[in-house]
Write a protein that holds these residues in place. Structure first.
Motif, short mmCIF file in Angstrom:
data_model
loop_
_atom_site.label_atom_id
_atom_site.label_comp_id
_atom_site.label_asym_id
_atom_site.label_seq_id
_atom_site.Cartn_x
_atom_site.Cartn_y
_atom_site.Cartn_z
N GLY A 98 6.71 -7.95 48.06
CA GLY A 98 5.16 -7.30 47.96
C GLY A 98 4.31 -8.15 48.82
N ALA A 99 3.81 -9.30 48.48
CA ALA A 99 2.94 -10.25 49.32
C ALA A 99 3.36 -10.59 50.58
N GLY A 100 4.78 -10.41 50.78
CA GLY A 100 5.36 -11.09 52.00
C GLY A 100 5.86 -12.46 51.95
N GLY A 159 3.29 -12.06 38.03
CA GLY A 159 3.85 -10.82 38.54
C GLY A 159 5.12 -10.27 37.79
N GLY A 160 6.07 -10.76 38.87
CA GLY A 160 7.58 -10.59 38.00
C GLY A 160 7.77 -11.83 37.17
N GLY A 161 6.93 -12.78 37.52
CA GLY A 161 6.94 -14.14 36.47
C GLY A 161 7.64 -15.47 36.88
N SER A 162 8.07 -15.26 38.20
CA SER A 162 8.76 -16.72 38.66
C SER A 162 7.86 -17.84 38.63
N ASN A 163 6.82 -17.93 39.28
CA ASN A 163 6.12 -19.20 39.15
C ASN A 163 5.80 -19.51 37.80
N ALA A 164 5.38 -18.58 37.08
CA ALA A 164 4.96 -19.03 35.77
C ALA A 164 6.03 -19.61 34.81
N GLY A 209 1.16 -9.45 45.27
CA GLY A 209 2.43 -10.06 44.50
C GLY A 209 2.45 -9.74 43.19
N LEU A 210 1.24 -9.16 42.57
CA LEU A 210 1.20 -9.01 41.25
C LEU A 210 1.07 -7.47 41.13
N ASP A 211 1.20 -6.80 42.06
CA ASP A 211 1.35 -5.20 42.06
C ASP A 211 2.48 -4.57 41.60
N GLU A 235 -3.17 -14.29 44.24
CA GLU A 235 -2.25 -14.25 42.84
C GLU A 235 -2.74 -15.35 42.04
N PRO A 236 -2.71 -16.52 42.34
CA PRO A 236 -3.25 -17.56 41.36
C PRO A 236 -4.74 -17.53 41.18
N SER A 237 -5.53 -16.67 42.06
CA SER A 237 -6.86 -16.57 41.56
C SER A 237 -7.11 -15.77 40.37
C1 LIG Z 1 1.55 -16.39 45.96
C2 LIG Z 1 1.97 -15.93 44.74
N1 LIG Z 1 2.03 -15.90 43.65
C3 LIG Z 1 2.53 -15.27 42.71
C4 LIG Z 1 3.35 -14.11 43.08
C5 LIG Z 1 3.91 -13.40 42.06
O1 LIG Z 1 5.13 -13.59 41.70
P1 LIG Z 1 5.75 -14.35 40.62
O2 LIG Z 1 5.37 -13.60 39.25
O3 LIG Z 1 7.33 -14.10 40.79
O4 LIG Z 1 5.61 -15.72 40.55
C6 LIG Z 1 3.62 -13.86 44.29
C7 LIG Z 1 4.48 -12.73 44.91
O5 LIG Z 1 4.75 -12.44 45.81
C8 LIG Z 1 3.00 -14.75 45.20
O6 LIG Z 1 3.14 -14.55 46.72
#
Ligand SMILES: Cc1ncc(COP(=O)(O)O)c(C=O)c1O
Length: 401
Positions: free
Chosen positions: A116-118, A237-242, A308-310, A355-357
């Protein structure tokens, strides 16, 4: 390691998760599950992954006391887990290294991924370059435009980018196409999913690879503060960093866990990606979890300023954490995220990804003049380079000047 949330044999966290896929994919998922269960215990695999984490990614990532933001808040002491300093600029590389080692051990030669975000695309292209494997990245054409710098990076790294024109032309559609590709190329292809979404065993496997974030953060805070944090905050987003941050703390009941979703133009509007705040349980990409859907069960298009959250779904473990009330989830709008993007840059000299913003915006909103003497760890999971054009456009800044 936490035992709060191990999925059952069919990959269910409570009522969520599972393997809702076609018969063609089922044997592949079973093969993957068995291979992963065996390999993750293998000492050589663990050694190789640790060496790559330390010397290729630059782990452990620092735990930084964000003193200026803490002062601005007049509230808790805030720490950033700085996964934006990783090679390739986000947490995604942690998971990609784990999965590519697994692909090699399984004898697969062709790698596919969605992005998504690349960031996941760049991380996948990077590990494919490192291991000399063929790499194909599915990416929505809308994301190709808004994440231009990452598209060029992936090409430089030798990846083939496949634009996806269907649906909302973003992450959900890219994942649909990647799953179709996998069904057609079962023998030689390994699908590196970039988040804790998709059918079992992906949500568990991706979480395990990302949990290095929480394992490090736990050890670091115990040294720096001599106690566990009071709050964990991460974007979802999908949830992996969390999940990576949360997982090693799940059994520490005194640690409050907060996931922040993208509410786009508002959680009550149709232009949102706040799956758990605005959605209901349903099936998407092989998994039962919260999704954005209409009354006929058709998946709705999501919207967020951050690619990345879309995503109109979320990983099943998050749905379980919500349902069991172990974690709480909140929505943050595009506007709030953009403000936090600027405030963090100015106050700490760190330009965060959009995303982290969202996680930062929640911190600014909910912790101002509150929670004094408490300790917060916020996952700064990506840097803002990729978002400069999007932010400049939104903020009316002329990049040709
Ligand atoms: C910097 C960053 N944070 C968060 C995400 C969201 O993904 P996830 O919820 O899997 O961490 C992305 C997805 O591309 C990302 O690039």
């Amino acid at each position: 390691m936490s035992n709060y949330n191990e999925p059952n044999k069919t990959g269910r966290f409570g009522q969520f998760g599972g393997m809702y896929v076609s018969e063609t994919l089922m044997p592949l998922l079973i093969e993957l599950d068995q291979a992963y269960s065996k390999i993750k215990k293998d000492k050589n695999f663990q050694k190789e992954l640790k060496d790559l984490f330390n010397n290729y990614v630059g782990r452990p990532s620092p735990l930084f006391h964000a003193a200026n933001i803490s002062k601005y808040l007049n509230g808790p002491k805030v720490y950033f887990k700085r996964d934006e300093l990783n090679h390739t600029g986000a947490h995604k590389i942690n998971n990609c290294l784990g999965q590519i080692l697994l692909a090699k051990k399984m004898g697969k030669t062709r790698i596919i991924a969605e992005t998504g975000a690349g960031q996941h695309g760049v991380a996948t292209a990077t590990v494919c370059a490192l291991f000399g494997l063929e790499c194909h990245i599915y990416m929505g054409s809308k994301d190709i435009i808004r994440q231009k710098p990452n598209v060029f990076r992936m090409k430089l790294l030798g990846a083939n980018i496949i634009p996806v024109e269907s649906g909302s032309k973003s992450l959900k559609d890219a994942m649909n196409e990647a799953l179709r590709d996998w069904i057609k190329n079962v023998r030689d292809t390994f699908y590196i999913i970039g988040s804790t979404a998709g059918p079992h065993p992906y949500p568990k496997m991706v979480r395990d690879f990302q949990s290095i974030i929480g394992i490090e953060a736990r050890a670091q805070i115990l040294v720096q503060e001599k106690k566990l944090p009071d709050f964990l905050i991460a974007c979802v987003g999908g949830g992996s960093n969390a999940m990576g941050l949360f997982y090693p703390f799940l059994n520490d009941k005194k640690v409050s866990i907060i996931g922040v979703e993208a509410a786009g133009k508002g959680a009550k509007t149709n232009e949102t990606a706040a799956t758990m705040t605005s959605g209901t349980p349903g099936i998407l990409h092989g998994s039962y979890s919260y999704v954005l859907q209409d009354s006929d069960g058709q998946i709705k298009e999501a919207h967020s300023i951050s690619a990345g959250l879309d995503y109109p779904g979320v990983g099943p473990e998050h749905s379980h954490l919500k349902k069991s009330q172990r974690a709480k989830y909140f929505g943050i709008t595009d506007k709030e995220a953009l403000k936090a993007f600027q405030l963090c840059s100015k106050l700490e000299g760190i330009i965060p990804a959009l995303e982290p913003s969202h996680a930062l915006a929640y911190l600014f909103k909910a912790f101002k003049n509150k929670h004094k003497n408490k300790v917060v760890i916020l996952n700064l999971c990506g840097r803002g380079d990729k978002d400069l054009f999007t932010a400049a456009k939104e903020l009316g800044f002329d990049t040709d000047e």
